[in-house]
Motif scaffolding. Structure first.
Motif, short mmCIF file in Angstrom:
data_model
loop_
_atom_site.label_atom_id
_atom_site.label_comp_id
_atom_site.label_asym_id
_atom_site.label_seq_id
_atom_site.Cartn_x
_atom_site.Cartn_y
_atom_site.Cartn_z
N MET A 1 5.17 -6.24 1.64
CA MET A 1 4.40 -5.03 1.79
C MET A 1 4.42 -4.59 3.24
SD MET A 1 1.08 -5.86 -0.43
CE MET A 1 1.18 -6.28 -2.13
N ALA A 2 4.58 -3.34 3.47
CA ALA A 2 4.67 -2.82 4.83
C ALA A 2 3.31 -2.87 5.53
CB ALA A 2 5.19 -1.39 4.82
N SER A 3 2.23 -3.08 4.78
CA SER A 3 0.91 -3.15 5.40
C SER A 3 0.79 -4.40 6.25
CB SER A 3 -0.18 -3.15 4.33
OG SER A 3 -0.10 -4.34 3.56
N GLY A 4 1.62 -5.40 5.98
CA GLY A 4 1.56 -6.64 6.73
C GLY A 4 0.81 -7.72 6.01
N TYR A 5 0.12 -7.38 4.93
CA TYR A 5 -0.64 -8.37 4.18
C TYR A 5 0.13 -8.78 2.93
CZ TYR A 5 -4.50 -7.15 7.19
OH TYR A 5 -5.29 -6.93 8.28
N GLY A 6 0.20 -10.08 2.71
CA GLY A 6 0.88 -10.60 1.55
C GLY A 6 -0.02 -10.59 0.33
N LEU A 7 0.48 -11.12 -0.76
CA LEU A 7 -0.27 -11.14 -2.01
C LEU A 7 -1.51 -12.02 -1.92
CD1 LEU A 7 2.66 -11.42 -4.56
CD2 LEU A 7 1.27 -9.42 -4.05
N HIS A 8 -1.45 -13.05 -1.13
CA HIS A 8 -2.55 -14.01 -1.05
C HIS A 8 -3.19 -14.00 0.34
CE1 HIS A 8 -1.22 -15.44 -4.91
NE2 HIS A 8 -0.01 -15.60 -4.42
N GLY A 9 -3.17 -12.86 1.00
CA GLY A 9 -3.70 -12.79 2.36
C GLY A 9 -2.66 -13.23 3.36
N GLY A 10 -2.96 -13.08 4.60
CA GLY A 10 -1.99 -13.44 5.63
C GLY A 10 -0.86 -12.42 5.69
N THR A 11 0.13 -12.71 6.50
CA THR A 11 1.24 -11.77 6.64
C THR A 11 2.22 -11.92 5.49
OG1 THR A 11 2.51 -13.32 7.98
CG2 THR A 11 1.09 -11.77 9.16
N SER A 12 2.87 -10.84 5.14
CA SER A 12 3.87 -10.88 4.08
C SER A 12 5.17 -11.46 4.63
CB SER A 12 4.11 -9.49 3.51
OG SER A 12 4.72 -8.67 4.48
N ARG A 13 6.08 -11.82 3.74
CA ARG A 13 7.32 -12.46 4.18
C ARG A 13 8.23 -11.51 4.94
NH1 ARG A 13 11.16 -10.92 0.28
NH2 ARG A 13 10.14 -10.16 -1.59
N CYS A 14 8.13 -10.20 4.66
CA CYS A 14 9.03 -9.24 5.30
C CYS A 14 8.38 -8.52 6.49
CB CYS A 14 9.49 -8.21 4.27
SG CYS A 14 10.47 -8.93 2.95
N PHE A 15 7.14 -8.82 6.77
CA PHE A 15 6.47 -8.12 7.86
C PHE A 15 7.15 -8.31 9.22
CE2 PHE A 15 2.96 -7.53 10.93
CZ PHE A 15 2.75 -6.18 10.71
N PRO A 16 7.65 -9.51 9.57
CA PRO A 16 8.36 -9.64 10.84
C PRO A 16 9.59 -8.73 10.93
CG PRO A 16 7.80 -11.80 10.00
CD PRO A 16 7.46 -10.81 8.93
N PHE A 17 10.29 -8.55 9.81
CA PHE A 17 11.46 -7.65 9.80
C PHE A 17 11.01 -6.21 9.99
CE2 PHE A 17 12.94 -11.33 7.37
CZ PHE A 17 14.11 -11.62 8.06
N TRP A 18 9.88 -5.85 9.39
CA TRP A 18 9.34 -4.50 9.55
C TRP A 18 8.95 -4.25 11.00
CZ3 TRP A 18 9.15 0.17 7.93
CH2 TRP A 18 8.16 1.03 8.34
N GLN A 19 8.34 -5.23 11.65
CA GLN A 19 7.96 -5.08 13.06
C GLN A 19 9.19 -4.91 13.93
OE1 GLN A 19 5.54 -8.62 13.54
NE2 GLN A 19 3.73 -7.32 13.83
N GLU A 20 10.23 -5.67 13.63
CA GLU A 20 11.47 -5.56 14.39
C GLU A 20 12.09 -4.17 14.23
OE1 GLU A 20 15.91 -7.52 14.38
OE2 GLU A 20 14.24 -8.71 13.61
N LEU A 21 12.09 -3.66 13.01
CA LEU A 21 12.63 -2.33 12.75
C LEU A 21 11.81 -1.26 13.46
CD1 LEU A 21 14.58 -0.47 11.21
CD2 LEU A 21 12.98 -0.55 9.29
N LEU A 22 10.52 -1.37 13.38
CA LEU A 22 9.64 -0.40 14.02
C LEU A 22 9.81 -0.41 15.54
CD1 LEU A 22 7.52 1.67 13.24
CD2 LEU A 22 5.79 -0.10 13.54
N SER A 23 9.91 -1.59 16.14
CA SER A 23 10.10 -1.67 17.59
C SER A 23 11.46 -1.09 17.99
CB SER A 23 9.96 -3.10 18.08
OG SER A 23 11.00 -3.90 17.58
N CYS A 24 12.47 -1.27 17.14
CA CYS A 24 13.78 -0.68 17.42
C CYS A 24 13.69 0.84 17.44
CB CYS A 24 14.80 -1.16 16.38
SG CYS A 24 16.47 -0.54 16.66
N TYR A 25 12.99 1.41 16.47
CA TYR A 25 12.82 2.86 16.44
C TYR A 25 12.06 3.36 17.66
CZ TYR A 25 14.54 3.62 11.70
OH TYR A 25 15.32 3.73 10.59
N VAL A 26 11.04 2.64 18.07
CA VAL A 26 10.23 3.06 19.23
C VAL A 26 11.07 3.04 20.49
CG1 VAL A 26 8.30 2.39 20.69
CG2 VAL A 26 8.03 2.41 18.22
N VAL A 27 11.87 2.00 20.66
CA VAL A 27 12.67 1.85 21.87
C VAL A 27 13.83 2.84 21.91
CG1 VAL A 27 14.21 0.27 23.10
CG2 VAL A 27 12.03 -0.55 22.22
#
Length: 108
Positions: A1-27
């Motif tokens: 989930m792009a919200s950063g929260y997984g199904l059972h709380g905590g970060t989702s498995r793909c959230f680090p990849f989303w952060q990397e993509l977002l930082s690439c766009y910002v830079v």
């Protein structure tokens, strides 16, 4: 989930990849020029792979096909028939099972 929260709380498995993509766009982009976004294609590909597992699924299918092809090219010698496999260990078929196991032990 792009919200950063997984199904059972905590970060989702793909959230680090989303952060990397977002930082690439910002830079690599700004309000006047978005040409730097092309540099983010690998990060986008990693994020989509995390979400959908397309490459992993394709690799798994390729390995399964290669394994099936290798099995057809080199069949087992002295492969037991389906009837022999069904008889092993069943009640009333002890004589056939013992004969088959003796035959297999001799072949080794």
């Amino acid at each position: 989930m792009a919200s950063g929260y997984g199904l059972h709380g905590g970060t989702s498995r793909c959230f680090p990849f989303w952060q990397e993509l977002l930082s690439c766009y910002v830079v690599n982009s700004n309000e006047e020029d978005n040409s730097g976004v092309k540099k983010c294609a690998p990060a986008m590909e990693d994020y989509y792979e995390c979400l959908h597992h397309k490459k992993e699924a394709a690799r798994t299918v390729a390995l399964q096909n290669a394994y099936a092809k290798a099995r057809q090219a080199h069949p087992r010698e002295n492969q037991p028939t389906a009837q022999q496999i069904r008889n092993l260990g069943l009640l009333g078929k002890d004589d056939e099972s013992k004969a088959f196991l003796a035959e297999q032990a001799k072949g080794r």
